[in-house]
Design a protein around this motif. Structure first.
Motif, PDB file in Angstrom:
ATOM      1  N   PHE A 188     -10.816  -1.602   5.202  1.00 36.11           N
ATOM      2  CA  PHE A 188      -9.808  -1.876   4.181  1.00 36.11           C
ATOM      3  C   PHE A 188      -9.172  -3.247   4.389  1.00 36.11           C
ATOM      4  O   PHE A 188      -8.872  -3.955   3.419  1.00 36.11           O
ATOM      5  CB  PHE A 188      -8.733  -0.789   4.194  1.00 36.11           C
ATOM      6  N   PHE A 214      -1.916  -1.025  -4.002  1.00 34.94           N
ATOM      7  CA  PHE A 214      -2.923  -0.042  -3.593  1.00 34.94           C
ATOM      8  C   PHE A 214      -2.276   1.337  -3.474  1.00 34.94           C
ATOM      9  O   PHE A 214      -1.220   1.485  -2.856  1.00 34.94           O
ATOM     10  CB  PHE A 214      -3.551  -0.437  -2.254  1.00 34.94           C
ATOM     11  N   TYR A 215      -2.938   2.329  -4.060  1.00 33.28           N
ATOM     12  CA  TYR A 215      -2.443   3.707  -4.018  1.00 33.28           C
ATOM     13  C   TYR A 215      -3.558   4.585  -3.451  1.00 33.28           C
ATOM     14  O   TYR A 215      -4.648   4.665  -4.026  1.00 33.28           O
ATOM     15  CB  TYR A 215      -2.039   4.172  -5.412  1.00 33.28           C
ATOM     16  N   ILE A 216      -3.280   5.245  -2.327  1.00 37.51           N
ATOM     17  CA  ILE A 216      -4.301   6.038  -1.643  1.00 37.51           C
ATOM     18  C   ILE A 216      -3.810   7.471  -1.491  1.00 37.51           C
ATOM     19  O   ILE A 216      -2.857   7.747  -0.756  1.00 37.51           O
ATOM     20  CB  ILE A 216      -4.638   5.446  -0.260  1.00 37.51           C
ATOM     21  N   VAL A 236      -4.519  10.871   0.049  1.00 36.30           N
ATOM     22  CA  VAL A 236      -5.334  11.332   1.176  1.00 36.30           C
ATOM     23  C   VAL A 236      -5.396  12.862   1.197  1.00 36.30           C
ATOM     24  O   VAL A 236      -4.366  13.545   1.196  1.00 36.30           O
ATOM     25  CB  VAL A 236      -4.785  10.808   2.514  1.00 36.30           C
ATOM     26  N   ILE A 282      -7.210   5.020  -5.291  1.00 37.75           N
ATOM     27  CA  ILE A 282      -8.345   5.834  -4.863  1.00 37.75           C
ATOM     28  C   ILE A 282      -7.860   7.165  -4.294  1.00 37.75           C
ATOM     29  O   ILE A 282      -6.696   7.311  -3.906  1.00 37.75           O
ATOM     30  CB  ILE A 282      -9.208   5.117  -3.791  1.00 37.75           C
ATOM     31  N   PHE A 306     -15.129   9.593  -1.349  1.00 36.84           N
ATOM     32  CA  PHE A 306     -14.233   9.125  -2.397  1.00 36.84           C
ATOM     33  C   PHE A 306     -14.379  10.001  -3.642  1.00 36.84           C
ATOM     34  O   PHE A 306     -15.482  10.432  -3.976  1.00 36.84           O
ATOM     35  CB  PHE A 306     -14.552   7.672  -2.781  1.00 36.84           C
ATOM     36  N   ILE A 341      -9.215   9.717  -1.276  1.00 37.59           N
ATOM     37  CA  ILE A 341     -10.192   9.901  -0.199  1.00 37.59           C
ATOM     38  C   ILE A 341      -9.983  11.259   0.455  1.00 37.59           C
ATOM     39  O   ILE A 341      -8.859  11.726   0.617  1.00 37.59           O
ATOM     40  CB  ILE A 341     -10.113   8.786   0.880  1.00 37.59           C
ATOM     41  N   VAL A 356       0.855  -1.194   0.000  1.00 37.26           N
ATOM     42  CA  VAL A 356       0.000   0.000   0.000  1.00 37.26           C
ATOM     43  C   VAL A 356       0.885   1.237   0.000  1.00 37.26           C
ATOM     44  O   VAL A 356       1.863   1.313   0.757  1.00 37.26           O
ATOM     45  CB  VAL A 356      -0.932   0.025   1.230  1.00 37.26           C
ATOM     46  N   GLN A 361      -5.041   7.890 -10.954  1.00 42.74           N
ATOM     47  CA  GLN A 361      -5.697   6.615 -10.676  1.00 42.74           C
ATOM     48  C   GLN A 361      -5.528   5.611 -11.810  1.00 42.74           C
ATOM     49  O   GLN A 361      -5.949   4.456 -11.685  1.00 42.74           O
ATOM     50  CB  GLN A 361      -7.184   6.857 -10.376  1.00 42.74           C
ATOM     51  N   VAL A 377       0.621   5.257   0.553  1.00 41.33           N
ATOM     52  CA  VAL A 377      -0.174   6.396   1.017  1.00 41.33           C
ATOM     53  C   VAL A 377       0.604   7.670   0.695  1.00 41.33           C
ATOM     54  O   VAL A 377       1.781   7.792   1.041  1.00 41.33           O
ATOM     55  CB  VAL A 377      -0.445   6.317   2.531  1.00 41.33           C
TER      56      VAL A 377
END
Length: 390
Positions: free
Chosen positions: A374, A266-268, A270, A349, A294, A351, A173, A342, A175
């Protein structure tokens, strides 16, 4: 007595013209090279190519349609693929729109230019959350003054010792924060800060804090996570870029991380919203939570996969923490970046966690809730039919 004629060289009447042509060529070449060198300067690019009039031209749907229509005369496939006919606007209409940003046939475009923040109301609500209506839609923060923001950069304390530990080498992941300056007023030292001034490069006051919270919660759940803490304003300033280049910069950050961490899935990204506390806070079973939502960009081929991922997480959040989600919002190139990086993964995502008035406890409660949901998806145990729950 006969006089001998001297052999004189025959003058070429075109010789002088040739020299003039060559001189003009070199002059034009020098001007051309000089112009190109000026255009390549970051300062010039930021001051000229980011003018509102240029933005209006490059973002104009009418200009795009005109170009496509013209190209279709040479490329028949473009004409065949067109679903509707294009009505070419008059020159006066086009000139008015480019210079003012107002579309004569759309009243809402006048309001977008007249009322601060009104353009956010053009966001497409794909899945609404509890209490989401026209008065509670997302609010984008105004871009900060980077020069003013970076004045206090050297005085910012270093990260706490627990935040400086080595990053995992097998992270799945990532972040990160395209707008790392987005801050929370309750966490800032100054009193009576205006909402428009809620920006900071201090990682104890801005969205980096939420990223650190989320990283810790993921690690508690056994999810190896890499957290990027880049000071985006400083990095942009070093490149001579502006705030609207932030997604281009975070793209570089993603590519660097991906090149060293081949297990990232996973790429988040924030962020935090700019709405007030009455919109961004929910009480669930006696605990206050910072509401989240989202954002999914529509301007790339695989956006439906990203949308599916967001819907699964959103459905589970609504089920386990009723009221915590403000929903899912779709954005195209006309009311946002449109891609938000994305396209790098089907599980990427964006957020928005809380708003300018949420405090640390509310943010922490939400981060824990999101991490719990998650984890179900990460472990493959999430059994949610998004269609039925939404």
């Amino acid at each position: 007595m006969k006089w001998k004629k001297k052999n004189r060289p025959i003058k070429n009447p075109n010789n002088g013209q040739t020299k003039v042509v060559i001189s003009r060529f070199y002059f034009i070449l020098i001007i051309f090279l000089f112009t190109i060198s000026i255009f390549s300067l970051p300062f010039f690019q930021n001051k000229v190519f980011h003018l509102d009039s240029i933005e209006q031209i490059t973002n104009s749907e009418e200009i795009t349609n005109i170009l496509l229509t013209g190209m279709s005369t040479e490329i028949p496939e473009l004409e065949v693929s067109a679903e509707t006919s294009v009505e070419v606007p008059s020159f006066s209409t086009l000139a008015f729109q480019i210079t003012t940003g107002v579309k004569p046939n759309q009243l809402s475009s006048i309001l977008e230019k007249s009322l601060p923040g009104f353009e956010t109301y053009t966001s497409e609500v794909y899945v609404d959350g509890e209490g989401t209506d026209e008065s509670t839609l997302p609010v984008e923060s105004p871009p900060p003054d980077f020069d003013e923001l970076l004045k206090d950069d050297d005085s910012v304390d270093e990260e706490p010792e627990e935040e400086q530990k080595d990053q995992p080498e097998n992270a799945s992941v990532f972040v990160y924060h395209s707008h790392s300056w987005e801050a929370f007023r309750p966490l800032m030292d100054e009193e009576n800060i205006k909402p428009s001034d809620s920006s900071s490069v201090d990682s104890k006051e801005n969205i980096l804090l939420v990223g650190s919270m989320l990283t810790r919660e993921f690690e508690k759940q056994g999810i190896p996570t890499l957290h990027d803490k880049t000071n985006i304003p400083k990095a942009l300033n070093n490149k001579g870029w502006q705030w609207n280049d932030s997604y281009k910069l975070s793209r570089e950050i993603i590519e660097t991380a991906s090149s060293t961490q081949d297990q990232l899935q996973f790429y988040i990204d924030v962020h935090r919203d700019a709405a007030g506390k009455d919109v961004t806070t929910e009480t669930i079973n006696g605990k206050d939570y910072a509401k989240l939502y989202f954002v999914v960009g529509k301007e790339h081929a695989q956006y439906k996969q990203n949308l599916k991922f967001a819907r699964q997480l959103n459905s589970s959040l609504k089920k386990k923490y009723p009221g915590i989600s403000r929903g899912i919002f779709l954005k195209d190139k006309y009311d946002g970046n449109g891609v938000y990086n994305q396209d790098v993964s089907e599980k990427a995502i964006l957020i928005e966690v809380g708003g300018i008035d949420n405090n640390k406890e509310e943010l922490q409660n939400t981060v824990e809730a999101f991490a719990n949901v998650f984890k179900e998806f990460y472990n493959g145990s999430m059994e949610v039919n998004a269609e039925e729950n939404e």
